[in-house]
Design an enzyme around this catalytic site. Structure first.
Site, PDB file in Angstrom:
ATOM      1  N   ASP A 115      27.661   5.698  37.096  1.00 34.36           N
ATOM      2  CA  ASP A 115      27.404   5.768  35.492  1.00 34.36           C
ATOM      3  C   ASP A 115      27.555   7.277  35.215  1.00 34.36           C
ATOM      4  OD1 ASP A 115      27.042   2.904  34.896  1.00 34.36           O
ATOM      5  OD2 ASP A 115      24.986   3.115  35.790  1.00 34.36           O
ATOM      6  N   HIS A 167      19.494   6.055  42.014  1.00 41.46           N
ATOM      7  CA  HIS A 167      19.936   4.658  42.397  1.00 41.46           C
ATOM      8  C   HIS A 167      18.902   3.736  42.907  1.00 41.46           C
ATOM      9  CE1 HIS A 167      22.390   1.209  43.701  1.00 41.46           C
ATOM     10  NE2 HIS A 167      23.073   1.258  42.533  1.00 41.46           N
TER      11      HIS A 167
END
Length: 456
Positions: free
Chosen positions: A393, A334
């Site tokens: 996700d 991320h």
């Protein structure tokens, strides 16, 4: 070769030539970015975002400063001062849905009491309707294969039905925002039903929403032919909406909302632009790639429980020898979080419960194994020592698959949640009455003397 084919070939050859020219004239020496201290992607060399504004809405916390050095810590996500972990535990403990009160919190700055929540829900639910004949004329007559296109086009079309579309006063923008929060599920689900009917030759189901149902329940109610769903399914979808509702002002789609809003354009244009941002695979489309990647792993790794075999295949993915040859393990890593993404941590607890209920425990264990092994594979192949972890996700696509939500609606579900955060940031930008957002770009092209046409 007939005339039409010859013309087509000539047209393509010309486009190819022009494309090469377009690429050539837009090449910039990468060394120049360092020379002029350009923060590409508005992030410095350590990945820290350039400070572009202030907000009271959301905070993403992933590090502390210790003796002048950035030290990664487990990620925290904070909505209006409240830790997302506490918010989720609060509504779960009380056995109620959380998305609506999360939207209230983001819009109005604090958690509602029971009376205010009931009033807000009543008003929100009354807005779950589209203009007369909108579904027939705007969704059914031009069905798209891409549901984010449907959402953006529908949002822009709603401008035409609003007599005060350009009014940027806070009461009017708040009305528009609540209407969009209420109608996004309808636009997405009806768009998908039209796609299924016209492009896939499936039966057409258009179920009206129910006033007494939550947003999560209504999505499942409208999507499924028999309207049926379990409490566990609705609870997990509601949690997904809460976890995706806001992520600070620096994420691409929220920043887009603030950039567009700073020009004082209308709400529909601002939100359509945010949808265009979220549609990009670098932002909202990653959960689909995670599911596709895991299907590829399941097909190519014979023994899912063999960690050595699994890690070897992950290294092949990283070396661009497997899956889509991108060299990416989707759902891992991320831009901000390094040790952990709090949304993934929260999600994982409930995902395991749903996987057991659906008889998919083996698939869940495979996900968990990839989550554990991927950072080791990345460190080995990339020789990188910056921590990486699973992001939201990684599990969201698996959840949506278990809920029977089609792949085409994965990113729209994200949008159905994030419209609450976008709306809050639009209002904050308007209240702040700041300058139009206009960063600088330095030209690095050499100066040229004009040459008359006949001398070129």
């Amino acid at each position: 070769m007939d005339r039409k084919m010859e013309q087509g070939q000539q047209h393509q050859e010309m486009l190819d030539t022009w494309s090469q020219m377009a690429v050539s004239c837009n090449q910039i020496n990468p060394d120049l970015y360092a020379r002029y201290d350009v923060k590409r992607g508005l992030r410095d060399i350590n990945g820290k975002g350039v400070l572009a504004g202030l907000t009271t809405i959301g905070e993403v916390h992933s590090y502390i400063i210790d003796e002048g050095e950035m030290v990664p810590v487990p990620g925290r996500l904070i909505y209006r001062g409240y830790d997302i972990e506490d918010l989720v535990q609060g509504f779960q403990k009380d056995g109620r849905f959380g998305f609506e009160e999360t939207a209230y919190l983001l819009l109005f700055g604090d958690l509602p009491d029971k009376a205010h929540l009931e009033s807000f829900n009543k008003e929100l639910y009354s807005m779950r309707k589209l203009p007369e004949d909108f579904v027939r004329d705007m969704i059914m007559k031009a069905p798209s294969r891409d549901m984010m296109n449907v959402l953006a086009r529908s949002v822009l079309a709603l401008y035409s039905f609003d007599e005060r579309a350009d009014d940027c006063s806070i009461p009017n923008v708040l009305r528009q925002s609540m209407q969009l929060i209420a109608t996004f599920p309808l636009l997405a689900v009806y768009g998908y039903q039209a796609y299924q009917h016209y492009h896939e030759n499936r039966s057409l189901f258009i179920h009206p929403p129910h006033a007494e149902l939550s947003t999560a329940e209504n999505i499942l109610h409208m999507l499924r032919p028999d309207n049926q769903y379990t409490q566990l399914e609705a609870d997990l979808l509601d949690m997904a909406l809460v976890l995706h509702a806001e992520h600070g002002g620096g994420n691409n789609s929220t920043f887009t909302t603030r950039v567009i809003t700073s020009s004082m354009t209308d709400t529909y244009s601002a939100i359509a632009a945010a949808l265009g941002s979220l549609k990009g695979p670098r932002h909202g489309g990653a959960n689909i790639k995670v599911v596709e990647m895991l299907e590829d792993i399941k097909s190519n790794v014979q023994h899912w429980e063999d960690e050595g075999e699994l890690q070897a295949y992950l290294e092949k993915i990283l070396n661009k020898e497997a899956f889509d040859r991108s060299g990416l393990i989707y759902g891992i890593g991320h831009a901000v979080y390094s040790i952990s993404d709090p949304r993934a941590v929260i999600f994982k607890r409930s995902v395991e419960e749903l996987a057991k209920a659906k008889g998919l425990s083996e698939e869940f264990e495979l996900f968990a194994r990839v989550e554990r092994l991927a950072p080791e594979a990345i460190a080995q192949v990339r020789k990188m020592y910056k921590g990486v972890s699973a992001n939201v996700d990684f599990y969201s696509g698996f959840v949506y698959r278990m809920l029977g939500i089609p792949d085409e609606l994965f990113t729209p579900i994200f949008a159905i949640a994030r419209i609450a955060g976008w709306s809050a940031h639009r209002i904050e930008e308007l209240v702040g009455n700041g300058k139009i957002i206009r960063p600088a770009y330095k030209s690095v092209v050499r100066k040229k003397a004009y040459v008359p046409l006949e001398q070129r």
